[in-house]
Design a protein around this motif. Structure first.
Motif, PDB file in Angstrom:
ATOM      1  N   LYS A   7       0.696  -1.189   0.131  1.00 25.90           N
ATOM      2  CA  LYS A   7      -0.053  -0.489   0.580  1.00 25.90           C
ATOM      3  C   LYS A   7       0.665   1.264  -0.105  1.00 25.90           C
ATOM      4  O   LYS A   7       1.549   1.875   1.538  1.00 25.90           O
TER       5      LYS A   7
ATOM      6  N   THR G  42       9.615  -1.906  11.509  1.00 24.61           N
ATOM      7  CA  THR G  42       7.815  -1.480  12.309  1.00 24.61           C
ATOM      8  C   THR G  42       7.775  -0.554  12.614  1.00 24.61           C
ATOM      9  O   THR G  42       8.360   0.344  14.048  1.00 24.61           O
ATOM     10  N   VAL G  57       0.437   6.051   9.656  1.00 16.08           N
ATOM     11  CA  VAL G  57       0.564   4.642   9.371  1.00 16.08           C
ATOM     12  C   VAL G  57      -0.148   4.473  10.786  1.00 16.08           C
ATOM     13  O   VAL G  57      -0.119   5.546  11.769  1.00 16.08           O
ATOM     14  N   GLN G  58       0.714   3.051  11.239  1.00 11.13           N
ATOM     15  CA  GLN G  58      -0.574   2.812  12.844  1.00 11.13           C
ATOM     16  C   GLN G  58       0.370   2.037  13.196  1.00 11.13           C
ATOM     17  O   GLN G  58       1.824   1.029  13.236  1.00 11.13           O
ATOM     18  N   ASP G  61       2.645  -1.252  11.779  1.00 11.01           N
ATOM     19  CA  ASP G  61       2.547  -1.630  10.398  1.00 11.01           C
ATOM     20  C   ASP G  61       3.771  -1.670  10.148  1.00 11.01           C
ATOM     21  O   ASP G  61       5.038  -1.578  11.068  1.00 11.01           O
ATOM     22  N   THR G  62       4.260  -2.519   8.803  1.00 12.80           N
ATOM     23  CA  THR G  62       5.423  -2.560   8.284  1.00 12.80           C
ATOM     24  C   THR G  62       5.472  -1.843   7.410  1.00 12.80           C
ATOM     25  O   THR G  62       4.801  -1.498   6.364  1.00 12.80           O
ATOM     26  N   VAL G  63       6.804  -1.137   7.396  1.00  7.30           N
ATOM     27  CA  VAL G  63       6.819  -0.287   6.504  1.00  7.30           C
ATOM     28  C   VAL G  63       7.654  -0.689   5.564  1.00  7.30           C
ATOM     29  O   VAL G  63       8.817  -0.505   5.749  1.00  7.30           O
ATOM     30  N   GLU G  85       6.467  11.336   8.868  1.00  4.42           N
ATOM     31  CA  GLU G  85       5.919   9.883   7.906  1.00  4.42           C
ATOM     32  C   GLU G  85       5.786  10.166   6.627  1.00  4.42           C
ATOM     33  O   GLU G  85       6.426   9.641   5.510  1.00  4.42           O
ATOM     34  N   ILE G  91       3.030   0.894   3.540  1.00  7.62           N
ATOM     35  CA  ILE G  91       3.238  -0.569   4.471  1.00  7.62           C
ATOM     36  C   ILE G  91       3.186  -1.285   3.664  1.00  7.62           C
ATOM     37  O   ILE G  91       2.741  -1.529   2.410  1.00  7.62           O
TER      38      ILE G  91
END
Lengths: 92, 92, 92, 92, 92, 92, 92
Positions: A7, G42, G57-58, G61-63, G85, G91
């Motif tokens: 995403k 993460t 993002v939360q 989340d893997t980013v 961010e 993500i």
């Protein structure tokens, strides 16, 4: 076009570059002498856009983009480019 | 003017440059000594514009643009330039 | 003042420079030692303006502008300058 | 103060510099060692201002401005400076 | 604090620097080794502010400001500094 | 934490740096090899904020900030740093 | 994923980088020849966001993020990166 589980954030777009044929089925030829040689690819994922940069391309669109646009990513053996929509020149 | 199937994004415009005659039918001569020598061409496709950069030229307009404006594209043997509308100086 | 068929885009203005006399009929003398020597000319065409840059000069106005303002254009043997209205200092 | 027939554009102001006396009638002395030595002059014409830059000085105001502000203009033997209002430090 | 007849424009503030004592009555010591050594002074005149830069200091406030802030002015034998309010760090 | 009588302007914050121990009580260790080594300190005074930069830290917060953030101030024998809130990375 | 007691400010995000395996469980391979090699991690803490930069993002989340994004922090023996961010690409 592979189905990927990525995403992109904000106004980013994930593009799968087309093979480096210089003459495509639709007849577009990109000259070698172009100052900033555009590349062709297929959109595989798009971000939600931002207030100032809404997303207008859709998954499946064939797009032209600048030669140095984006960041390379590899997924299940396929190369992708993550770029901002403003790096995309046109839908063909 | 060829009919091309390209949809420019945002405030981009696709222009087919005129042949490099220095005196045109309408009598405009572009001097060689100009600091930034303008070029003449025909608009063949326009983007949807953006909130801050609405598109005002139309397909078929003959336009003047800066010498180094845009990115080259070749389609069915014809050269085009993809540029932002702000690179266009005037409609003639 | 020639009648030209050019429609400048956005906030652009087409100016016909006055002959390079240093003392004009109205008595304005532009000193040689000026840091950025202003030039005099007549407005022959104006763009529609933009939301942020409305056009305030009118065709026929005699204007002062900076020495390096604009891009040269030649039309029926006359030299013109295409510039942004913000390059114009004053109406005289 | 001469009466000049110049209409500055946007947020520009035409100033007639005061003679280069270092001590004025009102007692202001501008030190030679100042980093950016301010100058004194009289406003002789103001532009209409812009939405973002309204004009607050008036014709006749005595103003202080930076040493390198503006562009020189000569009119009927008098030197003027055309500057933006933001180049003016204060009304004295 | 002298009473001066200067009206700063926009978000400008006129400050009378304090004498260069390194230890003040209120006990503040400004170290010599500071990267950008702050200075102390008294506000003697303030501009009207702008839409984006409202003025929050008042005449009589003792303020700290950066060492290289402002432009020097001399008035009746007193040195002043004309600066933007954003150059002022704090009221003490 | 000393009680200081300084009112920072706009979005500025006055921070009392913590002693230069590399391992703190809460167990945070700042590595020497960090590109831009963050520092720890306590907020002792905050400005009112601006329309675009509201203040979110409070007096008493322990904060992390970049190594080169702010301007040094000394008050009653204590060193402080005056910085903008945007120089603060996090509250810990 | 460790539980850390850090509150990032504004649009900052705290990320725990993944171990430097080049092939991950989800099959993503990041090529060594990438111009700006993206990294995986993460999200362990997010700031409140700002009016212009809301946080999307939360925690958990893997980013993916750029190689040179962020500032290093160490906490209880774990390395973290504090970044904005806008440094996060996607993500996954």
């Amino acid at each position: 076009m592979a189905n990927v589980n990525i995403k992109p954030l904000a106004d980013r777009v994930l593009v799968e570059p087309a093979a480096a044929e210089t003459t495509t089925a639709s007849g577009i030829i990109i000259p070698d002498t172009a100052k900033e040689k555009p590349q062709k690819g297929t959109v595989v994922a798009v971000g939600p856009g931002t207030k100032d940069e809404p997303i207008t391309v859709q998954v499946g669109d064939t797009v032209l983009y600048g030669k140095y646009a984006g960041t390379e990513l590899k997924f299940d053996g396929t190369d992708y480019l993550m770029m901002r929509e403003s790096d995309i020149l046109a839908i063909i």
